[in-house]
Design a protein around this motif. Structure first.
Motif, mmCIF file in Angstrom:
data_model
loop_
_atom_site.group_PDB
_atom_site.id
_atom_site.type_symbol
_atom_site.label_atom_id
_atom_site.label_comp_id
_atom_site.label_asym_id
_atom_site.label_seq_id
_atom_site.Cartn_x
_atom_site.Cartn_y
_atom_site.Cartn_z
ATOM 1 N N SER A 108 2.322 17.842 -5.668
ATOM 2 C CA SER A 108 3.735 17.498 -5.505
ATOM 3 C C SER A 108 3.879 16.221 -4.686
ATOM 4 N N THR A 109 4.903 15.441 -5.032
ATOM 5 C CA THR A 109 5.141 14.163 -4.370
ATOM 6 C C THR A 109 6.584 14.075 -3.908
ATOM 7 N N SER A 110 6.755 13.627 -2.676
ATOM 8 C CA SER A 110 8.081 13.415 -2.110
ATOM 9 C C SER A 110 8.596 12.042 -2.507
ATOM 10 N N ASP A 142 -9.724 16.565 -8.873
ATOM 11 C CA ASP A 142 -9.240 15.260 -9.324
ATOM 12 C C ASP A 142 -8.325 14.559 -8.328
ATOM 13 N N LYS A 143 -7.608 15.327 -7.521
ATOM 14 C CA LYS A 143 -6.646 14.704 -6.610
ATOM 15 C C LYS A 143 -6.637 15.409 -5.263
ATOM 16 N N GLN A 144 -6.313 14.637 -4.223
ATOM 17 C CA GLN A 144 -6.199 15.187 -2.881
ATOM 18 C C GLN A 144 -4.842 14.838 -2.274
ATOM 19 N N GLY A 145 -4.193 15.829 -1.681
ATOM 20 C CA GLY A 145 -2.933 15.599 -1.000
ATOM 21 C C GLY A 145 -3.118 14.770 0.259
ATOM 22 N N TYR A 146 -2.012 14.356 0.844
ATOM 23 C CA TYR A 146 -2.001 13.408 1.964
ATOM 24 C C TYR A 146 -2.929 13.810 3.101
ATOM 25 N N TRP A 147 -2.907 15.091 3.501
ATOM 26 C CA TRP A 147 -3.630 15.502 4.698
ATOM 27 C C TRP A 147 -5.090 15.857 4.452
ATOM 28 N N ILE A 148 -5.503 15.997 3.210
ATOM 29 C CA ILE A 148 -6.879 16.457 2.950
ATOM 30 C C ILE A 148 -7.925 15.417 3.363
ATOM 31 N N PRO A 149 -7.801 14.146 2.994
ATOM 32 C CA PRO A 149 -8.789 13.159 3.469
ATOM 33 C C PRO A 149 -8.745 12.966 4.979
ATOM 34 N N ARG A 150 -7.717 13.475 5.604
ATOM 35 C CA ARG A 150 -7.567 13.309 7.049
ATOM 36 C C ARG A 150 -8.107 14.506 7.833
ATOM 37 N N GLY A 151 -8.900 15.336 7.167
ATOM 38 C CA GLY A 151 -9.638 16.371 7.879
ATOM 39 C C GLY A 151 -9.122 17.783 7.764
ATOM 40 N N TRP A 152 -8.093 18.031 6.934
ATOM 41 C CA TRP A 152 -7.551 19.377 6.801
ATOM 42 C C TRP A 152 -8.046 20.029 5.520
ATOM 43 N N SER A 153 -8.077 21.338 5.512
ATOM 44 C CA SER A 153 -8.604 22.085 4.364
ATOM 45 C C SER A 153 -7.666 21.966 3.166
ATOM 46 N N ALA A 154 -8.244 22.013 1.972
ATOM 47 C CA ALA A 154 -7.459 21.863 0.749
ATOM 48 C C ALA A 154 -6.576 23.071 0.499
ATOM 49 N N LYS A 155 -7.053 24.242 0.857
ATOM 50 C CA LYS A 155 -6.270 25.462 0.660
ATOM 51 C C LYS A 155 -6.036 26.076 2.034
ATOM 52 N N THR A 194 0.811 -1.218 0.000
ATOM 53 C CA THR A 194 0.000 0.000 0.000
ATOM 54 C C THR A 194 0.844 1.267 0.000
ATOM 55 N N ARG A 195 2.175 1.134 0.028
ATOM 56 C CA ARG A 195 3.038 2.311 0.009
ATOM 57 C C ARG A 195 3.202 2.815 -1.423
ATOM 58 N N PRO A 196 2.905 4.090 -1.689
ATOM 59 C CA PRO A 196 3.019 4.612 -3.054
ATOM 60 C C PRO A 196 4.456 4.794 -3.515
ATOM 61 N N ASP A 197 5.407 4.802 -2.590
ATOM 62 C CA ASP A 197 6.802 5.061 -2.955
ATOM 63 C C ASP A 197 7.608 3.794 -3.184
ATOM 64 N N LEU A 198 6.990 2.622 -3.025
ATOM 65 C CA LEU A 198 7.719 1.372 -3.167
ATOM 66 C C LEU A 198 7.339 0.666 -4.459
ATOM 67 N N GLY A 199 8.346 0.186 -5.166
ATOM 68 C CA GLY A 199 8.107 -0.562 -6.397
ATOM 69 C C GLY A 199 7.789 -2.013 -6.101
ATOM 70 N N GLN A 200 7.709 -2.816 -7.166
ATOM 71 C CA GLN A 200 7.327 -4.220 -7.026
ATOM 72 C C GLN A 200 8.345 -5.026 -6.225
ATOM 73 N N PHE A 247 4.884 11.066 0.254
ATOM 74 C CA PHE A 247 4.026 12.136 0.767
ATOM 75 C C PHE A 247 3.574 13.025 -0.387
ATOM 76 N N THR A 248 2.335 13.504 -0.324
ATOM 77 C CA THR A 248 1.799 14.351 -1.385
ATOM 78 C C THR A 248 1.179 15.617 -0.801
ATOM 79 N N ALA A 249 1.190 16.675 -1.591
ATOM 80 C CA ALA A 249 0.584 17.946 -1.183
ATOM 81 C C ALA A 249 0.020 18.633 -2.418
ATOM 82 N N GLY A 250 -1.063 19.359 -2.226
ATOM 83 C CA GLY A 250 -1.678 20.103 -3.318
ATOM 84 C C GLY A 250 -1.579 21.599 -3.068
ATOM 85 N N THR A 251 -0.967 22.324 -3.998
ATOM 86 C CA THR A 251 -0.741 23.763 -3.852
ATOM 87 C C THR A 251 -1.514 24.525 -4.912
#
Length: 509
Positions: A309-311, A377-390, A111-117, A315-319
Motif C-alpha cells: 500500500s502507498t500513501s 519483490d517489494k519492501q515497505g518503507y520501514w523494512i530496509p531500515r531494520g524492521w521485520s517484514a511481518k 528522490t521523492r516517490p510522491d512528486l511528479g516531474q 509512504f509504503t507498507a507491506g501487509t
C-alpha cells in the motif's frame, strides 16, 4: 577591502529567505511537498541511518518531526552564514555554497516517490532566485561601506527582499492550502454504518480506577507517521487503485466506498515503537468497508502474499495478504473514526485498519494505491531500515495507576485500611486476554478483568492489594487466550516489538 562580517552574513541570509519564499510559492502551484525546505526535511529523514532514527524517536517521541525541522534549519542557516563569510571579498565562494544547497534541494525532490516531474520546478526556481539575489545584494553592499546613503540603499534593498520573500511565502502557503480538508470532511456528512459497533457493555473499562477509557478520543489517539506536513486530499479527488497480481485492476472513488454498506468495529492499534509500558496504543470505533471485499472484487491471483500500500505522500507498507483475506480478522478500509469522517492527521479521506498487526505494516494513512505483489519483490518503507517484514502485535500489558515513582500516602482515604487499587490495560489483538497478574514485591495477585468487548481491542484490569510502607516494586504480566504468558525478557522495540513486564516503583508512606 572586505565586507564587514555582519553585512556579508546579511547578504547570504536575505538571499536564502528570497529563495525559500519563491520556492514555497512555486511548490504551492505545483505540489506543496516540493517546497525546498520541506523536501530537504523529507530527504534527511529518509536517508538517516536506522540508529539515528530510533534515537530521535526514543529521545524526542512524537516531537521528532519538530526536532528534525529545527535540525535542518540549523544546518541550512549554518551553511548560509558560511556562504556569507566566504564572500567578504568577492561573491563567487558564496554563490558556490548557495548553488550546492540548491542542488541538494533538487536531489531531495527528485528522490521523492510522491512528486511528479513538475516538482523539480520549485527547487530550480528557488536556486535561481537565491543566486540572483545574492549577486545583486552583494553588489549593493559595497557602496554601503563608503557612505551613509549607500548603507541606507543596502538596508532598503534588504528589507524589500525580506518583505517580498515573506509575502511570497504566505501566498505560496495559501495556494498550497487550497484543498480545504475540513470543508471536505464537513461535506462528507454523517456516516451511518449499516452494521454499527456493539453497544459498550457495563464495565468495559475501569477508568474510575485509573485505566484508560475503552474508546480513545480522536484528539488523544496516538499519532505516528512519516509525514512532516499533513497531506491535503479532498474526498472528491481521492481515488484508490488496486492492481498487480489481480484478475482485474479496479479503482474506487470516495463515493464508491461511502455508498457501500458500511461497518463499524472497535479496533485497538499499536505502534511497533512502543516501549514496554509506553503510550503508543489507542482504541477507536472505525467505520469503513471490509478490505477483503475490495480484494475479492479485484481477484487476488495465487502467489500474491503481500499487499503493498502507498500513501499520497509516498509512504509504503507491506501487509500479509492472508491477514487481509481472513474473514474473522476484520481488516478495513476505514473512512470514519469515532462517529465522524477521519480527521486529517489520522488519514482522511481513507486509511487501512488491520487488527493484530503493528501499524507500520498495516495502517497506511491517506492510502491511494494497493498493489498485490510478493514480499520477495517489494519492501515497505520501514523494512530496509531494520524492521521485520511481518509484524504481529505481541501480547502486552501496562500499569496506568499508580504512576512510576508516585508517593502513596496512607491517610485512610487514598489507601483505606492500607489497600490500594492498581489498574491498567492489556492487549492481544485477534486472540484476546484471558488473565492478568500483578506482582507486588514478587507476590502475585490475579486481577479482575473488564467486560470483554472484542478480541481485537484492549482489555482493562484492576486489583486491590495491601501495600506496606516503604518502596514497593509493582509488575504486570498478561496471559492471552492461546495460553501464552508474556515473557519477562526485556527486548527493545526493533525489529518486531518490545517485550518484558512493565515494572514500576512506588513509595508508600
Amino acid at each position: 577591502m572586505q565586507l564587514p562580517k555582519g553585512r556579508a552574513i546579511a547578504v547570504a541570509v536575505v538571499s536564502l529567505l528570497a529563495a525559500l519564499g519563491v520556492g514555497h510559492l512555486v511548490a504551492g502551484l505545483v505540489e506543496p511537498s516540493s517546497s525546498p525546505f520541506v523536501a530537504v526535511g523529507n530527504w534527511v529523514r529518509d536517508i538517516s541511518p536506522h540508529a539515528v532514527v530510533e534515537w530521535a524517536k526514543d529521545t524526542f517521541g512524537t516531537a521528532d518531526k519538530l526536532v528534525l525541522f529545527i535540525g535542518v534549519t540549523v544546518v541550512v542557516l549554518g551553511l548560509t552564514v558560511l556562504a556569507g563569510l566566504l564572500s567578504r571579498t568577492r561573491p563567487t565562494p558564496g554563490l558556490i555554497v548557495a548553488a550546492a544547497q540548491g542542488v541538494i534541494a533538487c536531489v531531495a525532490v527528485l528522490t521523492r516517490p510522491d512528486l511528479g516531474q513538475l516538482g523539480i520546478t520549485a527547487p530550480v526556481a528557488s536556486t535561481v532566485v537565491g543566486l540572483v539575489v545574492f549577486r545583486w545584494l552583494h553588489g549593493k553592499a559595497w557602496p554601503a561601506e563608503e557612505d551613509r546613503e549607500g548603507r541606507r540603499a543596502f538596508l532598503r534593498a534588504g528589507a524589500g527582499v525580506v518583505i517580498g520573500a515573506g509575502a511570497t511565502a504566505v501566498v505560496g502557503q495559501l495556494v498550497g492550502n487550497r484543498v480545504d480538508v475540513e470543508q471536505s470532511r464537513a461535506e462528507v456528512g454523517r456516516l451511518v454504518p449499516a452494521s454499527p459497533a456493539p453497544k459498550l457493555p457495563t464495565g468495559a473499562d475501569f477508568a474510575s480506577s485509573g485505566s484508560p477509557r475503552f474508546i480513545t478520543s480522536n484528539r488523544d489517539f496516538y499519532r505516528i507517521d512519516t509525514a512532516l506536513t499533513l497531506p491535503r486530499v479532498s474526498a472528491q479527488d481521492w481515488r484508490l487503485r488496486i492492481h498487480g497480481l489481480v484478475d482485474e485492476t479496479v479503482e474506487f472513488t470516495f463515493a464508491d466506498i461511502r455508498d457501500r454498506a458500511l461497518i463499524e468495529r472497535p479496533v485497538t492499534l499499536a505502534c511497533v515503537s512502543n516501549e514496554v509500558g509506553g503510550g503508543l496504543i489507542s482504541n477507536a470505533d472505525w467505520i469503513g468497508v471490509p478490505l477483503r471485499d475490495l480484494l475479492v472484487e479485484a481477484g487476488v491471483k495465487p502467489g500474491a502474499d503481500q499487499l503493498f500500500s502507498t500513501s499520497i505522500d509516498g509512504f509504503t507498507a507491506g501487509t500479509p495478504v492472508d491477514a487481509l483475506l481472513d474473514p474473522n480478522r476484520g481488516a478495513m478500509l476505514a473512512i470514519g473514526m469515532n462517529g465522524e469522517p477521519l480527521p486529517q492527521e489520522h488519514g482522511f479521506p481513507a486509511r487501512m485498519v488491520v487488527p493484530g498487526l503493528y501499524g507500520y505494516v498495516s495502517a497506511t494513512k491517506w492510502v491511494v494505491d494497493m498493489e498485490l505483489t510478493t514480499f520477495a519483490d517489494k519492501q515497505g518503507y520501514w523494512i530496509p531500515r531494520g524492521w521485520s517484514a511481518k509484524a504481529p502485535i505481541k501480547t502486552q500489558s501496562r500499569i496506568d495507576n499508580p504512576r512510576d515513582g508516585a508517593t502513596l500516602p496512607r491517610d485512610g482515604a487514598t489507601l483505606p485500611r492500607g489497600r490500594a487499587t492498581i489498574a491498567g490495560v492489556a492487549w492481544a489483538q485477534t486472540i484476546g486476554i484471558e488473565k492478568v497478574e500483578v506482582g507486588v514485591d514478587d507476590t502475585w495477585y490475579e486481577a479482575d478483568l473488564s467486560t470483554e468487548v472484542d478480541v481485537n481491542t484492549w482489555r482493562m484490569w484492576r486489583v486491590s492489594v495491601d501495600l506496606k510502607s516503604g518502596s514497593r516494586r509493582i509488575q504486570v504480566r498478561a496471559t492471552d487466550k492461546s495460553g501464552y504468558t508474556q515473557t519477562d525478557a526485556l527486548a527493545e522495540p526493533a525489529p518486531d516489538g518490545a517485550t518484558g513486564w512493565h515494572t514500576i516503583t512506588v513509595n508508600v508512606a
